[in-house]
Design a protein around this motif. Structure first.
Motif, PDB file in Angstrom:
ATOM      1  N   HIS A  98       0.907  -0.950  -0.025  1.00 17.02           N
ATOM      2  CA  HIS A  98       0.303   0.126   0.126  1.00 17.02           C
ATOM      3  C   HIS A  98       0.994   1.409   0.094  1.00 17.02           C
ATOM      4  N   GLY A  99       1.771   0.840   0.677  1.00 19.06           N
ATOM      5  CA  GLY A  99       3.296   2.198  -0.018  1.00 19.06           C
ATOM      6  C   GLY A  99       2.531   2.820   1.499  1.00 19.06           C
ATOM      7  N   VAL A 100       2.460   1.999   1.987  1.00 16.95           N
ATOM      8  CA  VAL A 100       2.429   2.413   3.165  1.00 16.95           C
ATOM      9  C   VAL A 100       3.897   1.486   4.225  1.00 16.95           C
ATOM     10  N   THR A 101       4.310   2.642   5.686  1.00 16.03           N
ATOM     11  CA  THR A 101       5.254   2.533   6.351  1.00 16.03           C
ATOM     12  C   THR A 101       5.490   3.272   8.041  1.00 16.03           C
ATOM     13  N   ARG A 102       5.891   1.930   8.737  1.00  9.14           N
ATOM     14  CA  ARG A 102       6.278   2.500  10.121  1.00  9.14           C
ATOM     15  C   ARG A 102       7.668   2.814  10.362  1.00  9.14           C
ATOM     16  N   ASN A 103       8.153   2.851   9.286  1.00  7.96           N
ATOM     17  CA  ASN A 103       9.964   3.408  10.140  1.00  7.96           C
ATOM     18  C   ASN A 103      10.080   4.787   9.438  1.00  7.96           C
ATOM     19  N   PRO A 104      10.150   4.453  10.649  1.00 11.26           N
ATOM     20  CA  PRO A 104      10.727   6.492  11.147  1.00 11.26           C
ATOM     21  C   PRO A 104      11.703   7.258  10.103  1.00 11.26           C
ATOM     22  N   GLU A 105      12.732   6.333   8.879  1.00  6.75           N
ATOM     23  CA  GLU A 105      13.875   7.033   8.471  1.00  6.75           C
ATOM     24  C   GLU A 105      12.890   7.294   6.939  1.00  6.75           C
ATOM     25  N   LEU A 106      11.619   6.521   6.754  1.00 13.41           N
ATOM     26  CA  LEU A 106      10.647   6.631   5.667  1.00 13.41           C
ATOM     27  C   LEU A 106       9.678   8.035   5.801  1.00 13.41           C
ATOM     28  N   MET A 107       9.354   7.999   6.703  1.00 12.03           N
ATOM     29  CA  MET A 107       8.660   9.069   7.403  1.00 12.03           C
ATOM     30  C   MET A 107       8.523  10.490   6.684  1.00 12.03           C
ATOM     31  N   THR A 108       7.632  11.392   6.482  1.00 11.12           N
ATOM     32  CA  THR A 108       8.063  12.533   5.791  1.00 11.12           C
ATOM     33  C   THR A 108       7.756  13.845   7.155  1.00 11.12           C
ATOM     34  N   GLN A 109       7.130  13.073   8.015  1.00 12.22           N
ATOM     35  CA  GLN A 109       7.097  14.006   9.282  1.00 12.22           C
ATOM     36  C   GLN A 109       7.109  12.730  10.471  1.00 12.22           C
ATOM     37  N   GLU A 110       7.412  13.408  11.689  1.00 13.64           N
ATOM     38  CA  GLU A 110       7.184  12.626  13.010  1.00 13.64           C
ATOM     39  C   GLU A 110       6.422  12.072  13.296  1.00 13.64           C
ATOM     40  N   ALA A 111       6.275  11.141  13.883  1.00 10.67           N
ATOM     41  CA  ALA A 111       5.425  10.253  14.380  1.00 10.67           C
ATOM     42  C   ALA A 111       4.518  10.517  15.881  1.00 10.67           C
ATOM     43  N   ASP A 112       3.768  10.120  14.974  1.00  7.25           N
ATOM     44  CA  ASP A 112       2.065  10.838  16.177  1.00  7.25           C
ATOM     45  C   ASP A 112       2.119  10.049  17.943  1.00  7.25           C
ATOM     46  N   GLY A 113       2.778   9.037  17.204  1.00  5.15           N
ATOM     47  CA  GLY A 113       3.285   7.511  18.957  1.00  5.15           C
ATOM     48  C   GLY A 113       3.013   5.909  18.058  1.00  5.15           C
ATOM     49  N   PRO A 114       3.309   5.408  19.118  1.00  2.00           N
ATOM     50  CA  PRO A 114       3.282   4.562  18.676  1.00  2.00           C
ATOM     51  C   PRO A 114       2.470   3.166  17.890  1.00  2.00           C
ATOM     52  N   TRP A 115       1.452   3.895  17.920  1.00  2.00           N
ATOM     53  CA  TRP A 115       0.443   3.201  16.747  1.00  2.00           C
ATOM     54  C   TRP A 115       0.719   3.826  14.979  1.00  2.00           C
ATOM     55  N   TYR A 116       1.546   5.163  15.182  1.00  2.00           N
ATOM     56  CA  TYR A 116       1.408   5.859  13.788  1.00  2.00           C
ATOM     57  C   TYR A 116       1.997   5.072  12.670  1.00  2.00           C
ATOM     58  N   TYR A 117       1.354   5.583  11.350  1.00  2.00           N
ATOM     59  CA  TYR A 117       2.440   4.870   9.705  1.00  2.00           C
ATOM     60  C   TYR A 117       1.753   5.969   9.265  1.00  2.00           C
ATOM     61  N   GLN A 118       2.474   6.076   8.128  1.00  2.00           N
ATOM     62  CA  GLN A 118       2.317   6.834   6.492  1.00  2.00           C
ATOM     63  C   GLN A 118       2.364   6.009   5.453  1.00  2.00           C
ATOM     64  N   GLN A 119       1.344   6.698   4.851  1.00  2.00           N
ATOM     65  CA  GLN A 119       1.409   6.447   3.514  1.00  2.00           C
ATOM     66  C   GLN A 119       2.324   7.421   2.899  1.00  2.00           C
ATOM     67  N   VAL A 120       3.438   7.033   1.850  1.00  2.00           N
ATOM     68  CA  VAL A 120       4.228   7.684   1.384  1.00  2.00           C
ATOM     69  C   VAL A 120       4.316   7.742   0.066  1.00  2.00           C
ATOM     70  N   ASP A 121       4.080   6.571  -0.608  1.00  2.00           N
ATOM     71  CA  ASP A 121       3.920   6.493  -1.952  1.00  2.00           C
ATOM     72  C   ASP A 121       2.356   5.470  -2.082  1.00  2.00           C
ATOM     73  N   LEU A 122       1.503   5.754  -3.796  1.00  2.00           N
ATOM     74  CA  LEU A 122       0.712   4.761  -3.734  1.00  2.00           C
ATOM     75  C   LEU A 122       0.970   3.306  -4.484  1.00  2.00           C
ATOM     76  N   GLY A 123       0.850   2.601  -3.370  1.00  2.00           N
ATOM     77  CA  GLY A 123       1.486   0.543  -3.146  1.00  2.00           C
ATOM     78  C   GLY A 123       0.288   0.612  -4.165  1.00  2.00           C
TER      79      GLY A 123
END
Length: 387
Positions: free
Chosen positions: A215-240
């Protein structure tokens, strides 16, 4: 009916899948990483990404290599349509390189001539998909040399070839390519029911394919574009895409992998026996390049029409009528209606079309008995009028 291919499922395979069903994870658990690690170690690659099909692996490999609208992907016309379609998924244009008359793989000489013209016309390929038909590897060193000169990336479509070798090393080690793709469809060398894998030695490509398969979704902080809100946080950084392999499939793959070398050895032994039994018939048996050890996914014969009084279709139909599940791998991709609508003509690639008019895939699978093989040979003798 003796099928052209058949999976081999042993009790340990069934137990491996049952163990997963009894576990806490049916998906995204420990079995997929274990399968990836074992395949990577087996073939000598740094990274492996398991997915739900080889088609999915081809797609994310193309995307990871930056293939997009305005680019060109080149491949062989004698392959399953997925080897070309992966380029179209990315919006790229597709073209085909004629085959070598001995290996039936993409011909480096034809490719070099085509590259020279393409360079003059400003339409060099960004990606070349080199298909290891029947399990025999392409001349990867020659293709790689051309890539250094003309600047294209290489995907080895090794859907037929896991367990085979090129220049004494396992196919998939990435010495001459950017990405290698394996298939684990039931009729392939080993199976995960459905499934595929992309292997690479490039960490960046591996990370990109890993992202795209889920899904283009990551939980890796190195790949995120902003700081995580908490331990639950993930980001979609691409269209996967949802191209993940399940734990059930991976567990089956791990179990099957234990028998990979035995399967390939048995396929090669059966192929050698075919070669002996068919030597006097008006057919051409598969030629094996001395630099390679084929995975022997398929055993393709070619009819010598000048020595026959029956047609290609008649031979095929007589074999089927006698209970031999022959097939034809493959109809040249450029003759398919979808590609003909793009302007390809049926006579564009003469070696590929000559192959199509002569080829028949005989049954070959590791549990095939010599009695079954003898039945196939006798049926073929009858079909070609040799008895």
């Amino acid at each position: 009916m003796i099928p052209y291919g058949r999976q081999d499922i042993q009790p340990q395979d069934i137990e491996a899948v049952i163990d997963v069903l009894r576990s806490d994870f049916l998906t995204q658990g420990p079995a997929v990483p274990r399968f990836e690690m074992q395949v990577a170690e087996k073939v000598g690659a740094r990274h492996a990404l398991a997915v739900n099909s080889a088609t999915s692996a081809l797609h994310i490999a193309c995307l990871a290599l930056g293939l997009s609208e305005g680019d060109w992907l080149w491949t062989s016309p004698i392959t399953f349509v997925a080897s070309a379609n992966c380029g179209r998924y990315c919006g790229a244009q597709v073209d085909f390189v004629d085959i070598d008359p001995y290996t039936y793989n993409l011909c480096p000489k034809a490719m070099e001539a085509k590259l020279k013209h393409a360079e003059q016309e400003g339409r060099l390929p960004k990606v070349v998909v080199a298909v290891h038909l029947c399990g025999q590897p392409c001349d990867m060193q020659a293709i790689h040399t051309l890539s250094q000169r003309y600047g294209f990336k290489i995907i080895e479509d090794a859907s037929h070839a896991i367990g085979g070798k090129y220049q004494g090393e396992y196919i998939g080690n990435g010495r001459y390519s950017d990405v290698t793709v394996f298939s684990f469809h039931p009729v392939k060398i080993i199976t995960t029911a459905e499934g595929g894998m992309a292997l690479t030695n490039d960490r960046g490509l591996a990370e990109r394919m890993d992202l795209l398969r889920s899904h283009g979704v990551t939980r890796n902080p190195e790949l995120m574009t902003q700081e995580a809100d908490g331990p639950w946080y993930y980001q979609q950084v691409d269209l996967g895409f949802n191209y993940r392999m399940t734990e059930l499939q991976a567990a089956l793959g791990v179990s099957q992998l234990d028998r990979l070398d035995d399967y390939v050895a048995r396929r090669n032994a059966l192929a050698a026996r075919y070669n002996d039994l068919l030597a006097e018939l008006p057919i051409t048996t598969p030629w094996q390049h001395p630099d390679s050890y084929s995975g022997r996914h398929l055993y393709v014969i070619r009819l010598q029409h000048e020595r026959l009084s029956v047609s290609h279709r008649e031979v095929f139909e007589v074999l089927r009528e006698q209970g031999v599940g022959v097939n034809l791998h493959y109809i040249p991709v450029h003759t398919q209606p979808y590609y003909q609508a793009m302007g390809f003509q049926s006579d564009d690639l003469p070696e590929a079309e000559r192959y199509y008019g002569e080829a028949i895939s005989l049954p070959l699978f590791p549990t095939m008995t010599e009695v079954q093989q003898d039945e196939v040979v006798e049926a073929l003798k009858k079909a070609v009028g040799a008895v």
